[in-house]
Write an enzyme that holds these catalytic residues in place. Structure first.
Site, mmCIF file in Angstrom:
data_model
loop_
_atom_site.group_PDB
_atom_site.id
_atom_site.type_symbol
_atom_site.label_atom_id
_atom_site.label_comp_id
_atom_site.label_asym_id
_atom_site.label_seq_id
_atom_site.Cartn_x
_atom_site.Cartn_y
_atom_site.Cartn_z
ATOM 1 N N GLU A 98 29.290 16.287 -17.504
ATOM 2 C CA GLU A 98 29.476 17.747 -17.532
ATOM 3 C C GLU A 98 30.860 18.123 -17.006
ATOM 4 O OE1 GLU A 98 26.304 20.106 -15.887
ATOM 5 O OE2 GLU A 98 27.498 21.941 -15.959
ATOM 6 N N ASP A 155 14.518 17.809 -15.764
ATOM 7 C CA ASP A 155 15.400 17.689 -14.597
ATOM 8 C C ASP A 155 14.602 17.523 -13.315
ATOM 9 O OD1 ASP A 155 18.133 17.609 -14.967
ATOM 10 O OD2 ASP A 155 18.335 19.784 -15.202
ATOM 11 N N LYS A 212 15.780 13.444 -15.554
ATOM 12 C CA LYS A 212 17.236 13.383 -15.370
ATOM 13 C C LYS A 212 17.538 13.712 -13.912
ATOM 14 C CE LYS A 212 20.160 16.736 -17.014
ATOM 15 N NZ LYS A 212 20.746 17.290 -15.767
ATOM 16 N N GLU A 261 20.969 14.041 -10.960
ATOM 17 C CA GLU A 261 22.420 14.121 -10.774
ATOM 18 C C GLU A 261 22.884 13.138 -9.703
ATOM 19 O OE1 GLU A 261 23.421 18.169 -9.776
ATOM 20 O OE2 GLU A 261 22.444 18.980 -11.571
ATOM 21 N N ASP A 270 17.199 22.297 -14.964
ATOM 22 C CA ASP A 270 17.049 23.196 -13.813
ATOM 23 C C ASP A 270 17.941 24.431 -13.970
ATOM 24 O OD1 ASP A 270 19.455 21.938 -13.305
ATOM 25 O OD2 ASP A 270 18.898 21.161 -11.327
ATOM 26 N N SER A 271 18.710 24.491 -15.077
ATOM 27 C CA SER A 271 19.408 25.729 -15.448
ATOM 28 C C SER A 271 18.404 26.851 -15.691
ATOM 29 C CB SER A 271 20.262 25.510 -16.697
ATOM 30 O OG SER A 271 19.508 24.902 -17.723
HETATM 31 O O1 KIV Z 1 20.069 22.062 -16.290
HETATM 32 C C1 KIV Z 1 20.747 21.934 -17.318
HETATM 33 O O2 KIV Z 1 20.724 22.761 -18.231
HETATM 34 C C2 KIV Z 1 21.600 20.764 -17.422
HETATM 35 C C3 KIV Z 1 22.547 20.704 -18.574
HETATM 36 C C4 KIV Z 1 23.739 21.542 -18.256
HETATM 37 C C5 KIV Z 1 22.928 19.327 -18.942
HETATM 38 O O3 KIV Z 1 21.553 19.896 -16.596
#
Ligand code: KIV
Length: 264
Positions: free
Chosen positions: A181, A82, A112, A114, A43-44
């Protein structure tokens, strides 16, 4: 050969795991051809694709859009997607539906999410539906409004203890790997040694079972800011600006195109 979830789990203690983010066909294909183990449709993408200041606004439809493009570019790497903010936090039925949509509509391999012990029931239900889950502890950017900054987490003994305990909860419920992280390297070492699943660090030192970096950070495409943990392996923004400047000059001076680039 295609990399699977069991292969990633079996790499712990034998071979370090390499992971990178990607958000489209071309970048995913480059990472896959280079031999990366895991591609994360992170989600970056909010920052590096959309120019936003946090990951909060990303939607399920947006990650699905990017994950479909990534899928097209990948032959071997395991693709993890994500789960965006508020796609799994409110209730586990919605979480299972969203995780299912992500896998079904993109053809990617895992999701993934969080968070720690508070998400154990949710993760349990997602895994029960046949969807592999990667965990994410430490600095969890979807909680930026609680943290107030992107500083490292787990520096104080109480928070370190909580992160360590959460890692055990996640390993026990069945996540197949865990992103750590921005935590102190000693804490990442202790967690890595205390759980049977691979840890993948970003700003977590050298003792984790693998490493992940954001594509645009490590290739020097994104330079709005550079966290301490980022190493630049290339300077693609600089190269791109130079290339485009040369193109502009040649167009202005009538040097491009030549016969070589023209049809008779
Ligand atoms: O969204 C992302 O890029 C991440 C990484 C920083 C692990 O979750």
């Amino acid at each position: 050969m295609a990399i699977t979830v069991p292969k990633i789990k079996a790499m712990k203690g034998k071979e370090k795991i390499s992971m990178i983010t990607a958000y489209d066909y071309t970048s995913a294909r480059i990472a896959d051809e280079a031999g990366i183990d895991i591609i994360l449709v992170g989600d970056s993408l909010a920052m590096v694709m959309q120019g936003k200041s946090s990951t909060i606004p990303v939607t399920v439809d947006e990650v699905i859009y990017h994950a479909k493009m990534v899928r097209q570019g990948v032959k071997n790497a395991l693709i993890v997607v994500d789960m965006p903010f508020m796609s799994y936090q409110a209730d586990y039925v919605e979480a299972v539906r969203n995780a299912g949509r992500i896998l079904k509509e993109t053809g990617c391999d895992a999701v993934k999410l969080e968070g720690g012990r508070e998400f154990v029931p949710t993760i349990n239900n997602i895994i029960a539906a046949g969807i592999p889950v990667m965990g994410h502890l430490g600095l969890t950017p979807q909680s930026i409004n609680i943290f107030g900054s992107y500083k490292a987490r787990g520096k104080e003994p109480e928070e370190a203890k909580k992160i360590k305990e959460d890692a055990k909860f996640l390993a026990e419920v069945g996540v197949f790997a865990l992103v750590l992280e921005s935590v102190p390297k000693q804490l990442a070492k202790e967690i890595t040694e205390s759980i049977s699943i691979p840890t993948i660090g970003i700003g977590a030192g050298m003792h984790t079972d693998g490493q992940v970096l954001v594509y645009h950070d490590m290739l020097g495409l994104f330079d709005d800011f550079k966290p301490k943990f980022v190493k630049r392996y290339a300077h693609l923004k600089k190269d791109a600006i130079e290339g485009i400047k040369n193109y502009i000059s040649e167009v202005k001076e009538g040097k491009f195109p030549t016969d070589e680039h023209s049809y008779d």
